[in-house]
Scaffold this motif. Structure first.
Motif, PDB file in Angstrom:
ATOM      1  N   ALA A 211       5.871  -5.539   7.259  1.00 26.47           N
ATOM      2  CA  ALA A 211       4.258  -5.787   6.673  1.00 26.47           C
ATOM      3  C   ALA A 211       3.507  -5.471   6.761  1.00 26.47           C
ATOM      4  N   GLY A 212       2.952  -4.234   7.792  1.00 28.54           N
ATOM      5  CA  GLY A 212       1.712  -3.518   7.675  1.00 28.54           C
ATOM      6  C   GLY A 212       1.982  -3.048   6.257  1.00 28.54           C
ATOM      7  N   GLN A 213       3.599  -2.067   5.785  1.00 30.50           N
ATOM      8  CA  GLN A 213       3.242  -1.891   4.675  1.00 30.50           C
ATOM      9  C   GLN A 213       2.948  -2.608   2.955  1.00 30.50           C
ATOM     10  N   ALA A 214       3.279  -3.505   3.416  1.00 30.28           N
ATOM     11  CA  ALA A 214       3.015  -5.092   2.812  1.00 30.28           C
ATOM     12  C   ALA A 214       1.438  -4.549   2.213  1.00 30.28           C
ATOM     13  N   VAL A 215       0.791  -5.371   2.981  1.00 24.05           N
ATOM     14  CA  VAL A 215      -0.555  -5.016   3.122  1.00 24.05           C
ATOM     15  C   VAL A 215      -1.293  -3.919   2.619  1.00 24.05           C
ATOM     16  N   MET A 216      -0.370  -2.444   3.546  1.00 24.91           N
ATOM     17  CA  MET A 216      -1.013  -1.596   2.499  1.00 24.91           C
ATOM     18  C   MET A 216      -0.943  -1.780   0.752  1.00 24.91           C
ATOM     19  N   ALA A 217      -0.222  -1.737   0.228  1.00 21.90           N
ATOM     20  CA  ALA A 217       0.576  -1.497  -1.108  1.00 21.90           C
ATOM     21  C   ALA A 217       0.171  -2.742  -1.706  1.00 21.90           C
ATOM     22  N   THR A 218      -0.236  -3.804  -1.145  1.00 23.40           N
ATOM     23  CA  THR A 218      -1.075  -4.770  -2.015  1.00 23.40           C
ATOM     24  C   THR A 218      -2.218  -4.830  -1.331  1.00 23.40           C
ATOM     25  N   THR A 219      -3.050  -3.985  -1.088  1.00 27.37           N
ATOM     26  CA  THR A 219      -4.219  -3.512  -1.369  1.00 27.37           C
ATOM     27  C   THR A 219      -4.782  -2.562  -2.744  1.00 27.37           C
ATOM     28  N   THR A 220      -3.874  -1.833  -2.410  1.00 28.31           N
ATOM     29  CA  THR A 220      -3.687  -0.576  -3.675  1.00 28.31           C
ATOM     30  C   THR A 220      -3.609  -0.886  -4.779  1.00 28.31           C
ATOM     31  N   LEU A 221      -3.109  -1.814  -4.894  1.00 32.69           N
ATOM     32  CA  LEU A 221      -2.903  -3.091  -6.185  1.00 32.69           C
ATOM     33  C   LEU A 221      -4.194  -3.580  -6.968  1.00 32.69           C
ATOM     34  N   ALA A 222      -4.768  -4.075  -5.539  1.00 35.82           N
ATOM     35  CA  ALA A 222      -6.045  -5.100  -5.697  1.00 35.82           C
ATOM     36  C   ALA A 222      -6.757  -3.943  -5.958  1.00 35.82           C
ATOM     37  N   PHE A 223      -6.850  -2.690  -5.689  1.00 33.41           N
ATOM     38  CA  PHE A 223      -7.855  -1.961  -6.298  1.00 33.41           C
ATOM     39  C   PHE A 223      -7.819  -1.584  -7.741  1.00 33.41           C
ATOM     40  N   ALA A 224      -6.319  -1.616  -8.105  1.00 32.28           N
ATOM     41  CA  ALA A 224      -6.233  -1.497  -9.581  1.00 32.28           C
ATOM     42  C   ALA A 224      -6.386  -2.346 -10.607  1.00 32.28           C
ATOM     43  N   GLY A 225      -6.802  -3.946  -9.584  1.00 34.66           N
ATOM     44  CA  GLY A 225      -6.925  -5.068 -10.675  1.00 34.66           C
ATOM     45  C   GLY A 225      -6.144  -5.741 -10.086  1.00 34.66           C
ATOM     46  N   ASN A 226      -4.964  -5.651  -9.546  1.00 34.25           N
ATOM     47  CA  ASN A 226      -3.634  -6.990  -9.077  1.00 34.25           C
ATOM     48  C   ASN A 226      -3.917  -6.821  -7.655  1.00 34.25           C
ATOM     49  N   ALA A 227      -5.146  -8.554  -7.558  1.00 33.78           N
ATOM     50  CA  ALA A 227      -5.855  -8.658  -6.274  1.00 33.78           C
ATOM     51  C   ALA A 227      -3.767  -9.883  -5.879  1.00 33.78           C
ATOM     52  N   LEU A 228      -3.510 -10.748  -6.827  1.00 34.98           N
ATOM     53  CA  LEU A 228      -2.321 -11.575  -6.860  1.00 34.98           C
ATOM     54  C   LEU A 228      -1.905 -10.953  -4.913  1.00 34.98           C
ATOM     55  N   MET A 229      -0.859 -10.024  -5.008  1.00 30.60           N
ATOM     56  CA  MET A 229       0.094  -9.894  -3.907  1.00 30.60           C
ATOM     57  C   MET A 229      -0.691  -9.521  -2.552  1.00 30.60           C
ATOM     58  N   LEU A 230      -1.931  -8.865  -2.447  1.00 31.37           N
ATOM     59  CA  LEU A 230      -2.486  -9.324  -1.199  1.00 31.37           C
ATOM     60  C   LEU A 230      -2.330 -10.521  -1.651  1.00 31.37           C
ATOM     61  N   LEU A 231      -3.273 -11.714  -1.901  1.00 34.04           N
ATOM     62  CA  LEU A 231      -3.741 -12.974  -1.633  1.00 34.04           C
ATOM     63  C   LEU A 231      -2.341 -14.042  -0.778  1.00 34.04           C
ATOM     64  N   VAL A 232      -1.176 -13.188  -1.256  1.00 29.45           N
ATOM     65  CA  VAL A 232       0.336 -13.896  -1.702  1.00 29.45           C
ATOM     66  C   VAL A 232       0.575 -13.897   0.208  1.00 29.45           C
ATOM     67  N   THR A 233      -0.027 -12.005   0.520  1.00 29.05           N
ATOM     68  CA  THR A 233       0.708 -11.262   1.716  1.00 29.05           C
ATOM     69  C   THR A 233      -0.633 -12.509   2.927  1.00 29.05           C
ATOM     70  N   TRP A 234      -1.350 -12.423   2.746  1.00 25.92           N
ATOM     71  CA  TRP A 234      -1.993 -12.726   3.356  1.00 25.92           C
ATOM     72  C   TRP A 234      -1.885 -14.953   3.619  1.00 25.92           C
ATOM     73  N   GLY A 235      -1.404 -15.230   2.210  1.00 28.00           N
ATOM     74  CA  GLY A 235      -0.879 -16.637   2.584  1.00 28.00           C
ATOM     75  C   GLY A 235       0.344 -16.273   3.532  1.00 28.00           C
ATOM     76  N   THR A 236       1.290 -15.690   3.440  1.00 22.63           N
ATOM     77  CA  THR A 236       2.381 -15.469   3.808  1.00 22.63           C
ATOM     78  C   THR A 236       2.387 -15.692   5.079  1.00 22.63           C
ATOM     79  N   PHE A 237       1.603 -14.895   5.751  1.00 18.73           N
ATOM     80  CA  PHE A 237       0.491 -14.727   7.651  1.00 18.73           C
ATOM     81  C   PHE A 237       0.017 -15.659   7.889  1.00 18.73           C
ATOM     82  N   PHE A 238      -0.359 -16.949   7.143  1.00 25.87           N
ATOM     83  CA  PHE A 238      -0.956 -18.552   7.899  1.00 25.87           C
ATOM     84  C   PHE A 238      -0.252 -19.580   7.572  1.00 25.87           C
ATOM     85  N   ALA A 239       1.283 -19.106   6.926  1.00 26.38           N
ATOM     86  CA  ALA A 239       2.039 -19.927   6.770  1.00 26.38           C
ATOM     87  C   ALA A 239       3.033 -19.849   7.651  1.00 26.38           C
TER      88      ALA A 239
END
Length: 257
Positions: A211-239
């Motif tokens: 899960a830590g790897q997922a947050v790190m990787a999706t944050t890098t994607l967000a800086f590249a202009g794709n924030a969707l997967m970071l939001l999905v990761t956080w949504g998964t934690f809340f779910a």
């Protein structure tokens, strides 16, 4: 002394077997979901499926009996996190706080484990977006059916490692999970978790370090202009936290009958 040693040996054996079994379940679910939702969404969807499994096992008390003898084998997979949320809710509820007390206890645990570790992971992801660090070479993922065995072994060994560290230092479980998820992101900077994910597949991705790897990787994607997967990761934690609260409430209702 012999009895104590045998008891500890039994704990470590069951930690490995239970952690490996949950890893195997995650591997099977993840591979099946790839054909339905695609590789990008397979991991978060697998975690959601494990959240459902957490409810199914927690409500009748099955998880509690397994966790009592397997330690981090039941804690480190993210269905174990959902069950940990359920335990925390019930503790807050039982201490006179009722539903509100349970929610407050869950909020403190979520802040301590998920939010704090995710801050570390997101900082690591931001660093990776701008700095290239030397990384371990990532091996080719094993093919089926060897991937199932590899996933079982990787998940079991990671669970044993966390159990050993906890026993050696006498650390509290939430603190170990905080450090474990933080390490999942930090070690991705050097390719360590990428190697474990390549070998272990979804068996590793469903663990706290994954899960830590997922947050790190999706944050890098967000800086590249794709924030969707970071939001999905956080949504998964809340779910998963919500699954834990539901499991706690259903278990309390079952026990009150």
């Amino acid at each position: 002394m012999a009895e104590k040693s045998q008891s500890k040996a039994s704990l470590y054996a069951l930690c490995f077997l239970v952690g490996g079994a949950y890893g195997l379940i995650g591997q099977l679910i993840g591979v099946a979901l790839e054909t339905v939702v695609g590789p990008a969404f397979a991991a978060p969807c697998t975690l959601l499926c494990l959240g459902v499994l957490a409810v199914v096992l927690y409500v009748p008390g099955i998880h509690q009996r397994i966790a009592a003898v397997s330690g981090f084998g039941s804690i480190l997979p993210f269905n174990g996190f959902a069950c940990g949320i359920a335990d925390t809710f019930q503790a807050g509820h039982a201490n006179g706080g009722g539903f509100a007390g349970g929610i407050r206890s869950v909020g403190r645990l979520f802040l301590h484990v998920i939010v704090l570790s995710s801050v570390v992971n997101m900082l690591a992801g931001a660093l990776a977006a701008f700095v290239t660090l030397p990384k371990l070479p990532v091996p080719q993922a094993p093919a089926m059916p060897l991937a199932l065995l590899a996933g079982f072994v990787v998940a079991g060994l990671v669970c044993i490692a966390f159990q050993a560290v906890t026993d050696a230092g006498g650390f509290q479980v939430p603190n170990v999970l905080l450090v474990g998820q933080s390490l999942g992101g930090v070690l991705t900077l050097f390719g360590v978790t990428d190697v474990l994910a390549a070998v272990g597949g979804y068996s590793f991705k469903i663990l706290v370090m994954g899960a830590g790897q997922a947050v790190m990787a999706t944050t890098t994607l967000a800086f590249a202009g794709n924030a969707l997967m970071l939001l999905v990761t956080w949504g998964t934690f809340f779910a998963l936290a919500l699954f834990g609260i539901v499991a706690a409430l259903l278990n309390l209702r079952l026990r009150s009958r």
